[in-house]
Motif scaffolding. Sequence first.
Motif, PDB file in Angstrom:
ATOM      1  N   ARG B  15       1.315  -1.149  -0.056  1.00  0.00           N
ATOM      2  CA  ARG B  15       0.280  -0.328   0.096  1.00  0.00           C
ATOM      3  C   ARG B  15       1.299   0.893   0.143  1.00  0.00           C
ATOM      4  N   PHE B  16       0.801   2.140  -0.851  1.00  0.00           N
ATOM      5  CA  PHE B  16       0.667   3.209  -0.734  1.00  0.00           C
ATOM      6  C   PHE B  16      -0.137   4.644  -0.014  1.00  0.00           C
ATOM      7  N   GLY B  17       0.413   4.518   1.315  1.00  0.00           N
ATOM      8  CA  GLY B  17      -0.875   5.428   1.944  1.00  0.00           C
ATOM      9  C   GLY B  17      -2.022   4.383   1.999  1.00  0.00           C
ATOM     10  N   GLU B  20      -3.871   0.786  -2.488  1.00  0.00           N
ATOM     11  CA  GLU B  20      -4.057  -0.410  -2.438  1.00  0.00           C
ATOM     12  C   GLU B  20      -2.838  -0.841  -4.015  1.00  0.00           C
ATOM     13  N   VAL B  21      -1.855  -1.283  -4.219  1.00  0.00           N
ATOM     14  CA  VAL B  21      -1.319  -1.510  -5.393  1.00  0.00           C
ATOM     15  C   VAL B  21      -0.632  -3.069  -5.423  1.00  0.00           C
ATOM     16  N   LEU B  22      -0.902  -3.220  -4.136  1.00  0.00           N
ATOM     17  CA  LEU B  22      -0.538  -5.561  -4.620  1.00  0.00           C
ATOM     18  C   LEU B  22      -1.542  -5.420  -3.636  1.00  0.00           C
ATOM     19  N   SER B  41      -0.906  -0.686 -17.821  1.00  0.00           N
ATOM     20  CA  SER B  41       0.068   0.579 -16.840  1.00  0.00           C
ATOM     21  C   SER B  41      -0.695   0.186 -15.544  1.00  0.00           C
ATOM     22  N   GLY B  42       0.617   0.642 -15.166  1.00  0.00           N
ATOM     23  CA  GLY B  42      -1.085   0.995 -13.454  1.00  0.00           C
ATOM     24  C   GLY B  42      -1.153  -0.379 -12.807  1.00  0.00           C
ATOM     25  N   SER B  43      -0.567  -1.923 -13.440  1.00  0.00           N
ATOM     26  CA  SER B  43      -1.381  -3.063 -12.627  1.00  0.00           C
ATOM     27  C   SER B  43      -0.051  -3.320 -11.336  1.00  0.00           C
ATOM     28  N   GLY B  44       0.842  -2.521 -11.406  1.00  0.00           N
ATOM     29  CA  GLY B  44       1.479  -2.781  -9.953  1.00  0.00           C
ATOM     30  C   GLY B  44       2.890  -3.656 -10.837  1.00  0.00           C
ATOM     31  N   LYS B  45       2.840  -4.103 -11.526  1.00  0.00           N
ATOM     32  CA  LYS B  45       4.235  -4.820 -12.256  1.00  0.00           C
ATOM     33  C   LYS B  45       5.727  -4.139 -11.695  1.00  0.00           C
ATOM     34  N   SER B  46       5.559  -2.948 -11.967  1.00  0.00           N
ATOM     35  CA  SER B  46       6.927  -2.192 -11.211  1.00  0.00           C
ATOM     36  C   SER B  46       7.152  -2.461  -9.540  1.00  0.00           C
ATOM     37  N   THR B  47       6.107  -1.794  -9.174  1.00  0.00           N
ATOM     38  CA  THR B  47       6.029  -2.310  -7.745  1.00  0.00           C
ATOM     39  C   THR B  47       6.190  -3.907  -7.027  1.00  0.00           C
ATOM     40  N   LEU B  55      13.472  -2.541  -2.848  1.00  0.00           N
ATOM     41  CA  LEU B  55      13.867  -1.391  -3.399  1.00  0.00           C
ATOM     42  C   LEU B  55      12.486  -0.589  -2.368  1.00  0.00           C
ATOM     43  N   GLU B  56      11.099  -1.446  -2.574  1.00  0.00           N
ATOM     44  CA  GLU B  56      10.430  -0.528  -1.596  1.00  0.00           C
ATOM     45  C   GLU B  56      10.500  -2.508  -0.965  1.00  0.00           C
ATOM     46  N   GLU B  57       9.507  -1.439   0.692  1.00  0.00           N
ATOM     47  CA  GLU B  57       9.239  -2.868   1.390  1.00  0.00           C
ATOM     48  C   GLU B  57       7.220  -2.769   1.876  1.00  0.00           C
ATOM     49  N   ASP B 177      12.950  -4.454 -15.279  1.00  0.00           N
ATOM     50  CA  ASP B 177      11.503  -3.925 -15.154  1.00  0.00           C
ATOM     51  C   ASP B 177      11.812  -3.323 -16.656  1.00  0.00           C
ATOM     52  N   GLU B 178      10.630  -4.055 -17.817  1.00  0.00           N
ATOM     53  CA  GLU B 178      10.996  -3.355 -18.594  1.00  0.00           C
ATOM     54  C   GLU B 178      11.511  -2.494 -19.687  1.00  0.00           C
ATOM     55  N   PRO B 179      13.060  -3.270 -19.983  1.00  0.00           N
ATOM     56  CA  PRO B 179      13.973  -3.196 -20.206  1.00  0.00           C
ATOM     57  C   PRO B 179      14.649  -2.560 -21.832  1.00  0.00           C
ATOM     58  N   THR B 209       7.709  -6.827 -18.776  1.00  0.00           N
ATOM     59  CA  THR B 209       7.939  -6.624 -20.465  1.00  0.00           C
ATOM     60  C   THR B 209       6.593  -6.804 -21.299  1.00  0.00           C
ATOM     61  N   HIS B 210       6.635  -5.846 -22.186  1.00  0.00           N
ATOM     62  CA  HIS B 210       5.374  -5.990 -23.482  1.00  0.00           C
ATOM     63  C   HIS B 210       6.284  -5.520 -24.388  1.00  0.00           C
ATOM     64  N   GLU B 211       7.395  -6.334 -24.925  1.00  0.00           N
ATOM     65  CA  GLU B 211       7.355  -7.144 -25.717  1.00  0.00           C
ATOM     66  C   GLU B 211       6.770  -8.636 -25.647  1.00  0.00           C
TER      67      GLU B 211
HETATM   68  N1  LIG Z   1       5.779   5.809  -4.644  1.00  0.00           N
HETATM   69  C1  LIG Z   1       4.794   5.442  -5.082  1.00  0.00           C
HETATM   70  N2  LIG Z   1       3.210   6.357  -4.494  1.00  0.00           N
HETATM   71  C2  LIG Z   1       2.755   6.118  -4.203  1.00  0.00           C
HETATM   72  N3  LIG Z   1       1.572   5.263  -5.349  1.00  0.00           N
HETATM   73  C3  LIG Z   1       2.685   4.590  -6.326  1.00  0.00           C
HETATM   74  C4  LIG Z   1       4.512   4.966  -5.927  1.00  0.00           C
HETATM   75  N4  LIG Z   1       4.884   4.217  -6.770  1.00  0.00           N
HETATM   76  C5  LIG Z   1       3.916   3.672  -7.242  1.00  0.00           C
HETATM   77  N5  LIG Z   1       2.166   4.208  -7.418  1.00  0.00           N
HETATM   78  C6  LIG Z   1       1.172   3.465  -7.828  1.00  0.00           C
HETATM   79  O1  LIG Z   1       1.095   2.252  -8.066  1.00  0.00           O
HETATM   80  C7  LIG Z   1       0.235   1.342  -9.055  1.00  0.00           C
HETATM   81  C8  LIG Z   1       1.140   1.126  -9.871  1.00  0.00           C
HETATM   82  O2  LIG Z   1       2.586   1.162  -9.798  1.00  0.00           O
HETATM   83  P1  LIG Z   1       3.717   0.382 -11.132  1.00  0.00           P
HETATM   84  O3  LIG Z   1       4.977   1.551 -10.809  1.00  0.00           O
HETATM   85  O4  LIG Z   1       3.579  -0.426 -10.263  1.00  0.00           O
HETATM   86  O5  LIG Z   1       2.590   0.046 -12.485  1.00  0.00           O
HETATM   87  P2  LIG Z   1       3.127  -0.573 -13.621  1.00  0.00           P
HETATM   88  O6  LIG Z   1       2.178  -2.207 -13.685  1.00  0.00           O
HETATM   89  O7  LIG Z   1       4.435  -1.084 -13.363  1.00  0.00           O
HETATM   90  O8  LIG Z   1       3.091  -0.470 -14.892  1.00  0.00           O
HETATM   91  P3  LIG Z   1       3.712   0.536 -16.136  1.00  0.00           P
HETATM   92  O9  LIG Z   1       3.433  -0.176 -17.096  1.00  0.00           O
HETATM   93  O10 LIG Z   1       2.878   1.711 -16.259  1.00  0.00           O
HETATM   94  O11 LIG Z   1       5.102   0.768 -15.537  1.00  0.00           O
HETATM   95  C9  LIG Z   1       0.096   2.561  -9.733  1.00  0.00           C
HETATM   96  O12 LIG Z   1      -1.625   3.445  -9.531  1.00  0.00           O
HETATM   97  C10 LIG Z   1       0.848   3.788  -9.377  1.00  0.00           C
HETATM   98  O13 LIG Z   1       0.785   5.309  -8.838  1.00  0.00           O
END
Ligand SMILES: Nc1ncnc2c1ncn2[C@@H]1O[C@H](COP(=O)(O)OP(=O)(O)OP(=O)(O)O)[C@@H](O)[C@H]1O
Lengths: 232, 264
Positions: B15-17, B20-22, B41-47, B55-57, B177-179, B209-211
């Motif tokens: 959660r960011f505040g 809930e991202v994951l 995009s925004g589904s939480g892959k990078s997170t 890099l995130e807890e 992460d999306e290299p 990846t989007h490839e």
């Molecule tokens: N540090 C942060 N603080 C607040 N919200 C965040 C933070 N990092 C990511 N988010 C939110 O978490 C959600 C998921 O982000 P994330 O970057 O994991 O998505 P993604 O699947 O990697 O998207 P993309 O394909 O665009 O890279 C997004 O809605 C983003 O705005």
Amino acid sequence: MTSLLGYLGGEDGRNILSGLVNTCVLWVVGTLLGTVLGFLTAVARRYGPRPIDWLLKACVEVIRGTPFLVQAYLLYFGGPYLCLELGGASACLTLDPFEAGILGLTIYAGAYFSELFRAGFDAIPRGHIEAATTVGLDRWQTLRRIILPEMTMLVLPAMVNMSILLLKETAVLSIISVKELKFQVDIIGNRDYAFVEAFTILALVYWALVELCGRAGRYAEARLSRYRFAHS
Amino acid sequence: MSTVPAIRVRGLVKRFGDVEVLSGIDLDAPRGEVTCLIGPSGSGKSTLLRCIALLEEATDGFIEIDGEPLGFGLGPNGERMRLPQASVRQVRAKIGMVFQQFNLWPHMTALGNVAEALVTVHGMPRAAANAKAMAELDKVGLAARAEHYPSELSGGQQQRVAIARALALEPRIMLFDEPTSSLDPELTGEVLSVMRGLADSGMTMLVVTHEIGFAASVASKIVFLDHGKLLVEGAPGTVFGKPRHPRIEQFLDTYLDRGAAGLL
Ligand SMILES: Nc1ncnc2c1ncn2[C@@H]1O[C@H](COP(=O)(O)OP(=O)(O)OP(=O)(O)O)[C@@H](O)[C@H]1O
Ligand SMILES: [Mg+2]
């Protein structure tokens, strides 16, 4: 013109030279100590606890918000009233003019440099620091190996400008009788009522120093430009 | 031992505040294979990847690397407990990470970037570190560019240096992460081919990846993330084959113009 050159020989010349040396010492030492103080301030504000940040922010704002002339006055004449009592003994901030000058410049420069460094910290992409974390660098190693050098190349041009401003501020210190360049030139001007000649010399010398500093800065920048504009 | 996955994620919540991202991710990445993480995009892959790279807890849940807990473990009373720094360092050392933005350090040459951690973290003498860094650069085809600064390299070259930088530390797992997402189309190929080679050498890889073409041909497992939940997982043939999950259908409609149609 002959009268102007006349001041460069004999007793007057020696006095001007010693003033020049003092000005350079004040400038260089003030800039170096100010850089250190500014860096420590920026680090403390960034990594230290909140109250430290607030306290330092207030100090920086007071220093940036008042003329250096006023600060030099307060430090030199007010210092002796600033005393620290320790078990019966007391120590006061009584400084000779030169010491007050160095300390004043250091504090003044430190305030400005700390703001430069803060901006520099903020300009480093977060990913560069994350990359350091993922390869195992700890906080201190990241600061030393990544943040510090990267920030230096970002803020170098602004630092050169700032140290040029500092050079010119040293002239203010003649009012607390620091025997720097302007102080020596004042004496000659007053004695002979030759202000135009004396201040022409003064202007030329400052300008030469500024030019020198600017050139050194541009040289350093050129050396660094190879990697200044990396786009990652 | 071979049944222990290289990466095991259980009940991961981030959660960011209030956001809930994951929302409770369970994921296994098998050893020696490529797992591709896809999703809108925004589904939480990078997170998710950033949680695995520490890099995130994570807010809740557990991550294990080769069966060893990462960041958090179980305390004596079964409670979730932050692990000591030494354990974190030791487990993290098994993981290499490659970023979308390359994140090379601009004040160091390609060689300097690759050698940095060898010297600073592992205390290797500079000459030995440089030799090792040179060998890594050679593997990604950049030995000739060793003395160049990042600003003097193309995006594709920078990303290959970044891969070499991670590989120099001999990680057991590589996270990507999306290299190729910030590369021009003509430069993605060189990076993907380095990644293919790495996969062939038996490296465990988790790749966002989007490839789709790359994912379909290299991955043994595809994981589809949607709104912080793991929606579908399986072999490429299952995930991309028909009938498809409607969300995947929708997702592919967006990304299939990347020349992947023929591969599916
Ligand atoms: N540090 C942060 N603080 C607040 N919200 C965040 C933070 N990092 C990511 N988010 C939110 O978490 C959600 C998921 O982000 P994330 O970057 O994991 O998505 P993604 O699947 O990697 O998207 P993309 O394909 O665009 O890279 C997004 O809605 C983003 O705005
Ligand atoms: Mg992302």
